[in-house]
Design a protein around this motif. Sequence first.
Motif: not given
Length: 301
Positions: A10, A13, A35, A78-79
């Motif tokens: 991440g 992010g 990524t 996590t996403i």
Amino acid sequence: MSQKLVVVLGATGTQGGSVVAALLKQGAYSIRAVTRSLDAPAAKELKDKGVEVVSGSLMDKSSLGKAFEGAYAVFGVTIPFTQDDEELQGRNIVDAAHESSVPLLVWSSLPSATEASYGKLTAIHHFDKKNAVDKYIATTGQPTVVIHTGWFAENLLKLDILKPDPLNRDKWTVACPIVRPEAKMGSIWIGGDLGNIVLAIINHWENESWRQRLVKEPVVAAPYDISGHEIVHLLKSVTGKDVTYVQVRDVPDELKLAYSFADQGFYRFPQSSILEELGVKPHSYTEFVREVVAPYMQSAQ
């Protein structure tokens, strides 16, 4: 002597970006960012800063294993809110770290909303899925420090909660779904503090007494509690703008439970001195407003 390698998931992010920034500032570790898109502008910016950038997917455990090769520490996140199951994302991170013999996984998670609400709120998946990974970690033998984060201060802007009056830019509203203005939430400025917390954990990992303490229970990354009323007061005092709080009730069904969790006072944490003992001095919400929100409000004029 070569620097120890820290792998950051991440990295383009909010959370991973904060970790990369803290690592770059200290300069004590080499950094590998993972990524999905090596050609993305954010990935190219990391390369320009001297960060190694490799391809990997949270849904492809073998790609994570390759990315984790030679790592001293991995920052895992996590996403949420995608078609990819968040518990499976987390399990893949844990399994890849364990199979790659990574000495330390720092795992960004959340408490179980079902447990914290005493069974009242049982379908807040981005809380419970992450927390299921916490429980899975305990079965694997993977050395892990779990971090439970508070409400992100950045949500004020990223979730379009702070809104200007279209006719008068000296008037603003904090339009928050469901949550009453007096309800407090444990909170953190991710960009200002999470990276420093993760870095401090990595720096202390070789100390045996700290290692035992860090794995005993989740490290709470929520330095302060704050309510909507308090946010409005700070915005007014720092910016001089006319700011009012609006409790939005027309909310999509999939978001109602999550905001109800905060409204009912469940998104709070016990007080702890561990961040200060680690040498981290977290920013206050006032500092976040001065450094991030006030310039944003000024530029909107």
